[in-house]
Design an enzyme around this catalytic site. Structure first.
Site, PDB file in Angstrom:
ATOM      1  N   LYS A  48      -1.809 -10.212  30.891  1.00  0.00           N
ATOM      2  CA  LYS A  48      -1.256 -10.568  29.567  1.00  0.00           C
ATOM      3  C   LYS A  48      -0.736 -12.009  29.644  1.00  0.00           C
ATOM      4  CE  LYS A  48      -0.231  -5.778  28.234  1.00  0.00           C
ATOM      5  NZ  LYS A  48      -0.117  -4.881  29.403  1.00  0.00           N
TER       6      LYS A  48
ATOM      7  N   ARG B 148      -7.506  -8.338  34.843  1.00  0.00           N
ATOM      8  CA  ARG B 148      -6.962  -7.041  34.436  1.00  0.00           C
ATOM      9  C   ARG B 148      -6.471  -6.302  35.684  1.00  0.00           C
ATOM     10  NH1 ARG B 148      -6.864  -4.734  29.739  1.00  0.00           N
ATOM     11  NH2 ARG B 148      -7.797  -6.636  28.922  1.00  0.00           N
TER      12      ARG B 148
END
Ligand code: DSN
Length: 426
Positions: free
Chosen positions: A228, A234
């Site tokens: 993020k 990820r």
């Protein structure tokens, strides 16, 4: 060369990747949990490290041939420690929820009571929602926001904690636009004998840059995703105080995961190296400035922001005054290539599938180089799209303006050009 090989081996997957790369370029990405990682991170992700089994930890593996993946994992550990100043870090969790599973099972036993922010008030599924493992294996007490301020209410959290004596209190959120006071959470934890699990998935980049207070000095365990605001691949990491290190590592492997994804761990190391640069700090500062600019511009256009604004990278827009639901706004904005997600607002009269709000975040567009001027333009485009409703002519006009904006801030240009020429040559 790799792209050509992919095209020759599997043109259908090549096509999906090509189209997704173009979609990321042609859309204004406002989903607060998304970002665009660097080409260096992508290079590590697409490396041969994916071939290696490495159950265990650096220098304590259950497989031979681990000396080079050990180097990568040790670098990821060392850099994460440098960024966050934690005693211990485990860089193997495959996702935020996996990280939270391991954190809970380090601090508590199934059947114990945990407390977390309700999903509809900005929490996360893994903070005790009944359909998630956390709600199925633990007794859950959810705290909510203060109805007047729409902010965390530490008196209310304390009252609930004194009443229910939880084993773990989760601090952290997925849709909360204000500063989280981890020190206040710790005072409550100390008073009731609970452990604090801080989930900083959304704000980790801000914490890394010193723009949001860090939970590391207080919380027993801190989890975060890496994709993020941290702008990595990820995945996730877990930080903890030294006294939990051994138990936490055992709970990740062999407790809840098998072989680590060493290519992802190497990519995390690359992202952490990037996060230690002055440019990363400037990027986070701009992300926060952009969020403020977008919030102010929307407010000027008559949108109500939950809690009145933002202190971080995201905001929650209450759409009720605009007579549109979150679901419809998400659909209309999608038509003009502005990507958002519908979101419940605190005490939402609508079900989560419909929702009265949308959540907007600036990390991804800031990565593209956009600044306050673009945020003002985006507020205008959002306002006009919602006002346009099903007026297709106006929606087409707005879409053309979006196109103009994205072309001025190209994303993954070399990659797109390469895919384009391979697809053309056939
Ligand atoms: N789904 C993520 C988000 O959008 O915030 C959290 O895991």
């Amino acid at each position: 060369m790799n792209s050509r090989l992919l095209f020759e081996t599997d043109p259908e997957i090549f096509d999906a990747i090509f189209k997704e790369t173009s979609r990321q370029h042609t859309n204004l990405e406002l989903i607060a949990s998304e970002n665009f990682c660097s080409e260096a991170v992508l290079a590590a992700l697409g490396s041969v490290l994916t071939n290696k089994y490495a159950e265990g930890y650096p220098k304590k593996r259950y497989y031979g041939g681990c000396r080079y993946v050990d180097l990568a994992e040790e670098l990821a550990i060392q850099r994460a420690k440098e960024i966050f100043g934690c005693d211990h870090v485990n860089v193997q969790p495959h996702s935020g929820t996996q990280a939270n599973i391991a954190a809970y099972l380090t601090l508590a036993n199934p059947g114990d009571t945990i407390m977390g922010l309700s999903l509809t008030h900005g929490g996360h599924l893994s903070h005790g929602h009944p359909i998630n493992f956390s709600g199925r294996y633990f007794k859950v007490i959810h705290y909510t926001l203060n109805p007047d301020t729409e902010m965390l209410d530490y008196d209310l959290i304390r009252k609930l904690a004194l009443e229910h004596k939880p084993r773990v209190i989760v601090s952290g959120a997925s849709a909360y636009p204000r500063i989280i006071h981890f020190d206040k959470f710790q005072e409550i934890c100390d008073e009731v004998g609970a452990a604090q699990l801080a989930d900083i998935a959304h704000i980790a980049g801000l914490v890394a840059a010193g723009l949001h207070p860090s939970p590391v000095p207080y919380a027993d365990i801190v989890t975060t995703t890496t994709h993020k605001t941290l702008r990595g691949p990820r995945g996730a990491i877990i930080m903890c105080k030294a006294k939990y290190a051994e138990e936490l590592d055992k709970t990740v492997f062999p407790g809840t995961q098998g072989g680590p994804l060493e290519h992802c761990i190497a990519a995390k190391a690359v992202a952490f190296k990037e996060a230690l640069t002055p440019q990363f700090k400037e990027y986070q500062q701009q992300t926060v400035k952009n969020a403020r600019a977008l919030a102010e511009a929307l407010t000027k256009r008559g949108f109500r922001l939950c809690s009145g604004g933002t202190d971080n990278h995201l905001m929650l827009v209450d759409l009720r005054s605009k007579k549109i639901t979150g679901r419809d706004a998400e659909r209309l904005l999608g038509k003009v290539n502005i990507t958002v997600n519908r979101n419940t607002i605190p005490f939402d009269p609508e079900k989560p599938f419909i929702a009265s709000g949308i959540r907007l975040g600036t990390p991804a567009l800031t990565t593209r180089g956009m600044k306050e001027t673009e945020m003002e333009k985006i507020a205008e485009l959002i306002d006009r799209t919602i006002a346009a409703g099903e007026n297709e002519t106006e929606l087409e006009k707005i879409k053309a303006e979006v196109r103009e904006m994205v072309e001025a801030f190209p994303l993954y240009a070399e990659r797109r050009n390469e895919y384009q020429s391979i697809a053309k040559e056939g």
